[in-house]
Design an enzyme around this catalytic site. Structure first.
Site: not given
Ligand SMILES: [Zn+2]
Length: 179
Positions: A97, A100, A145, A148, A168
């Site tokens: 991510c 984070c 995610c 975060c 996607c």
């Molecule tokens: Zn994250």
């Protein structure tokens, strides 16, 4: 005709790279790549393995992210197809991510969907969560995610066998760490 030739011919008839690639994937290998994803994580990689929720204000996020990252991660925007360099990323490694640093996918889970967005047929277990999103007429599943809360993309059911999933993802919401 032996089995390999049959599979190659079937793939050619279907005319998709996804079908050909699917011949070396099975449910067991998918389970293994989900379970053993850390094999592709570089030593001393700048990532977090904690899924403890991060609570940051929008003001803080604006300081930490580029405007393009902010628009996707915090405002559920979608990048232009074909705009991400990660579309062509073929090296072994882990996609984390961009907000984070939580690992979300590995290179083994990636495939070329031809859509212009980095696409994956499965994901690292427990690091992404879904919610419904009705921004377009066809119902689709938004995912984000778990650490975060950053928006990553949408998951569809037209991916390659055996999962049939197509995660996607916006490339701008990911950071790639070569193994
Ligand atoms: Zn994250």
């Amino acid at each position: 005709m032996n089995r390999r030739n049959f599979l190659l011919l079937s793939a050619a008839l279907l005319g998709t790279r996804a079908a050909l690639a699917a011949t070396d994937r099975n449910v067991g290998s998918i389970d293994d790549m989900r379970k053993n994803w850390k094999e592709l994580l570089a030593k001393n990689a700048d990532v977090t393995l904690s899924v403890e929720p991060l609570d940051r204000s929008n003001t803080v996020w604006r300081q930490l992210l580029t405007p393009a990252q902010y628009q996707v991660l915090r405002e559920e925007g979608t990048e232009y197809p074909g705009s991400s360099p990660l579309n062509n990323e073929k090296r072994a490694g882990v996609f984390v991510c961009a907000g984070c640093g939580l690992p979300l996918f590995t290179s083994k889970m990636k495939y070329d969907s031809g859509t212009g967005w980095p696409s994956f047929f499965t994901s690292i277990p427990g690091h992404l969560a879904n919610k419904k999103d009705y921004k377009i007429i066809v119902e689709r599943d938004e995912y984000h995610c778990v650490r975060c809360g950053g928006h990553q993309g949408h998951v569809f059911d037209d991916g390659p066998a055996p999962t049939r999933q197509r995660w996607c993802n916006n490339g701008v919401a990911l950071r790639f760490i070569p193994a």
